[in-house]
Design an enzyme around this catalytic site. Sequence first.
Site, short mmCIF file in Angstrom:
data_model
loop_
_atom_site.label_atom_id
_atom_site.label_comp_id
_atom_site.label_asym_id
_atom_site.label_seq_id
_atom_site.Cartn_x
_atom_site.Cartn_y
_atom_site.Cartn_z
N ASN A 35 -0.18 11.90 1.46
CA ASN A 35 0.56 10.75 0.92
C ASN A 35 0.96 11.05 -0.52
O ASN A 35 0.33 11.87 -1.18
CB ASN A 35 -0.35 9.52 0.91
N TYR B 63 0.85 -1.18 0.00
CA TYR B 63 0.00 0.00 0.00
C TYR B 63 0.89 1.24 0.00
O TYR B 63 2.02 1.19 -0.45
CB TYR B 63 -1.02 -0.06 1.16
N ARG C 42 -8.02 10.36 -8.77
CA ARG C 42 -7.27 11.07 -7.72
C ARG C 42 -6.58 10.04 -6.84
O ARG C 42 -7.02 9.74 -5.76
CB ARG C 42 -8.24 11.95 -6.91
N ASP D 47 -13.95 5.71 1.34
CA ASP D 47 -12.89 5.62 2.33
C ASP D 47 -12.10 6.92 2.46
O ASP D 47 -11.68 7.28 3.56
CB ASP D 47 -11.94 4.46 1.99
N ASP D 48 -11.90 7.62 1.36
CA ASP D 48 -11.11 8.86 1.42
C ASP D 48 -11.80 9.90 2.29
O ASP D 48 -11.16 10.69 2.96
CB ASP D 48 -10.91 9.44 0.01
N LYS E 206 -5.91 -2.26 -1.47
CA LYS E 206 -6.86 -2.10 -0.35
C LYS E 206 -7.51 -3.43 0.01
O LYS E 206 -7.71 -3.76 1.18
CB LYS E 206 -7.94 -1.09 -0.72
N GLU F 38 -13.22 4.60 -3.86
CA GLU F 38 -11.82 4.84 -3.53
C GLU F 38 -11.15 5.75 -4.56
O GLU F 38 -11.20 5.46 -5.76
CB GLU F 38 -11.11 3.47 -3.52
N ASP F 39 -10.58 6.83 -4.09
CA ASP F 39 -9.76 7.70 -4.94
C ASP F 39 -10.48 8.24 -6.18
O ASP F 39 -9.92 8.30 -7.28
CB ASP F 39 -8.45 6.99 -5.32
P1 NAI Z 1 -8.17 16.35 -2.46
O1 NAI Z 1 -7.55 16.52 -3.78
O2 NAI Z 1 -9.63 16.07 -2.36
O3 NAI Z 1 -7.88 17.62 -1.56
C1 NAI Z 1 -6.68 18.33 -1.50
C2 NAI Z 1 -7.02 19.71 -1.04
O4 NAI Z 1 -5.84 20.44 -0.78
C3 NAI Z 1 -7.80 20.49 -2.08
O5 NAI Z 1 -8.88 21.12 -1.46
C4 NAI Z 1 -6.79 21.50 -2.58
O6 NAI Z 1 -7.39 22.67 -3.01
C5 NAI Z 1 -5.97 21.72 -1.34
N1 NAI Z 1 -4.66 22.27 -1.61
C6 NAI Z 1 -3.82 21.99 -2.62
N2 NAI Z 1 -2.73 22.78 -2.55
C7 NAI Z 1 -2.91 23.58 -1.49
C8 NAI Z 1 -2.13 24.62 -0.92
N3 NAI Z 1 -0.96 24.97 -1.44
N4 NAI Z 1 -2.60 25.23 0.15
C9 NAI Z 1 -3.78 24.87 0.68
N5 NAI Z 1 -4.55 23.91 0.19
C10 NAI Z 1 -4.12 23.26 -0.89
O7 NAI Z 1 -7.38 15.21 -1.74
P2 NAI Z 1 -7.79 14.46 -0.40
O8 NAI Z 1 -8.51 13.22 -0.66
O9 NAI Z 1 -8.42 15.40 0.52
O10 NAI Z 1 -6.35 14.03 0.11
C11 NAI Z 1 -5.40 15.00 0.48
C12 NAI Z 1 -4.15 14.29 0.94
O11 NAI Z 1 -4.43 13.54 2.09
C13 NAI Z 1 -3.58 13.32 -0.09
O12 NAI Z 1 -2.19 13.44 -0.14
C14 NAI Z 1 -3.94 11.99 0.44
O13 NAI Z 1 -3.01 11.01 0.12
C15 NAI Z 1 -3.94 12.24 1.93
N6 NAI Z 1 -4.77 11.32 2.64
C16 NAI Z 1 -4.26 10.73 3.75
C17 NAI Z 1 -4.97 9.79 4.41
C18 NAI Z 1 -4.40 9.19 5.63
O14 NAI Z 1 -3.34 9.53 6.02
N7 NAI Z 1 -5.07 8.29 6.29
C19 NAI Z 1 -6.27 9.36 3.95
C20 NAI Z 1 -6.77 10.09 2.81
C21 NAI Z 1 -6.03 11.03 2.19
#
Ligand code: NAI
Length: 555
Positions: free
Chosen positions: A411, A106, A159, A271-272, A177, A248-249
Amino acid sequence: MLKKTSTDLARSTTTSPRGTALLHDPLRNKGTAFTLAERAALGLEGLLPSHVQTMAEQTARVLENYRHEQTDIEKYIALVSLQDRNETLFYRVLLDNLEEMMPIIYTPTVGLACQRFGHLFRKPRGLHISYEHRGRIADVLRNWPEPNVRVIVVTDGERILGLGDQGEGGMGIPIGKLSLYTACAGIHPAQTLPVMLDVGTENEEYLQDPLYLGLRQHRVRGPAYDDFVAEFMNAVAEVMPRALVQFEDFANINAFRLLETWRERACTFNDDIQGTAAVTLAGLLSALRITKRALLDQRILFLGAGEAGIGIGELIVAAMVDAGATDAEARQKCWFVDTKGLVVKRRTDLAHHKLRFAHEHAGAPSFLAAVKALRPTAIIGVSTVAGSFDRDTIETMAEFNERPIVMALSNPTSKAECTAEQAYTWSKGRAIYASGSPFPPFTYHGKPLVPGQGNNAYIFPGVGLGVIACEARRVTSRMFAAAARALAGQVQESDLAIGRIYPSLKRIREISAQIGAAVAGVAFADGLAGVGKPDDLLAFVKSQMWEPIYEVHAR
Ligand code: NAI
């Protein structure tokens, strides 16, 4: 306690393969572990070397080869190849070495595998449902050979982790997953189905790549896309009616809408949005055991207002309301910064899902400015922007928090808002830190500190286990809140003493069982279960967990 083994699987199929067909059936193959009696009975004599190996011997061989691989992607390929040959052995090895191997099957390595999917491709796994199959999706589902699918993980690859649109390559994620569903929660591999909904990609690099394996077109959008997903969901209800569907994603522009459309109509979750929310809430609840503060005393500032951020915010609000706040009071404690700055009422550019967290306040030109203005107790990074929790940010947090809570969840590792070492060093060893991808322990002036990994794998396998064990008709927010509390309850004082806010993955089976029981408990209490309530929920859930142990085919 009755454990499920491959025997149940054998019963579920009408004809059992023999000879080379058996050796090429990963769900039933035992390789060199077939006994002499089995070899005689199943047409295997001469097809294997003479010595009959125990599973322990096979495991030792696998580990020797695995640890000999030089790069993570080679390790990934070695594990996937084993999964394609012998699933029982794959799960034995994975379960016994989960902390070592989870970052390979993963995040973060799976991200690399998705990026190179077409180039690494060896053997298909799961169902690839393309837009060209529209009108015939139920027939495509009927091509799947296993009759008792209980968990589907589906993506459209738009995504993937923090890596953006991976198109067809996103299939690596459902596969990874579902491996975790089996390893962590004992869902039988024959009951799992990875699905890629291939509607094209916006990734020009892939569209130009001669080895890209998906549809070579831009993504289908709008009503045509929604109709395609609806056809898929309806086909699942028809062909695989007992299956839970995990989204997912999917990209923001679709994920929230699809969740709202389907959460009341099908047994499904995202899940996200929801799994991330539960694992983060669990981490927060554990961190509060260190700071000895109440949830209602927190002010939480998010960097990133996407699926993860908004999902976490909504679940924290629900938990705060449970703890006695009104909805409005709870929202006032959750603040967001997105690409355009602080999410405030005066902004006119806010997407629908952000509006409920838009507060009456002046804007802030940067995240640091927002930290200074709001003085949060916790910052949660879900922005996909590496390094965005810089030295100033952490030092400022440490000025007004004895133990600042810093969750850098983006991530893969390369996207984390700050590393564990940075958070610990800049806060002079006081930060309570967790990340999305794993970071090694760190010693600050002789004090051992262990960063927690807010890994969704703590939550979704247990949630899925609970849902399918009691045949829940829906997956609700109350179930995720119960899952978060159950997970936080599994963190031990010895973990907290070293700053670790998630339990050891070594105990993941027990943790998943506890979460499963908590989730099933909500389903029974809320009238959503499809079976009668057992006396002992935990024993009931545990009895449904598959162990990777070989079935005896012949004596
Ligand atoms: P997403 O694409 O839905 O959201 C990302 C957000 O960050 C968007 O609203 C975007 O506008 C904002 N963003 C981008 N650049 C920015 C900046 N410079 N300043 C402020 N905001 C900014 O993605 P999602 O699903 O919310 O995931 C975000 C991150 O969280 C990913 O890297 C993902 O891998 C990680 N993640 C971690 C998890 C965990 O640790 N358990 C679980 C799910 C996601």
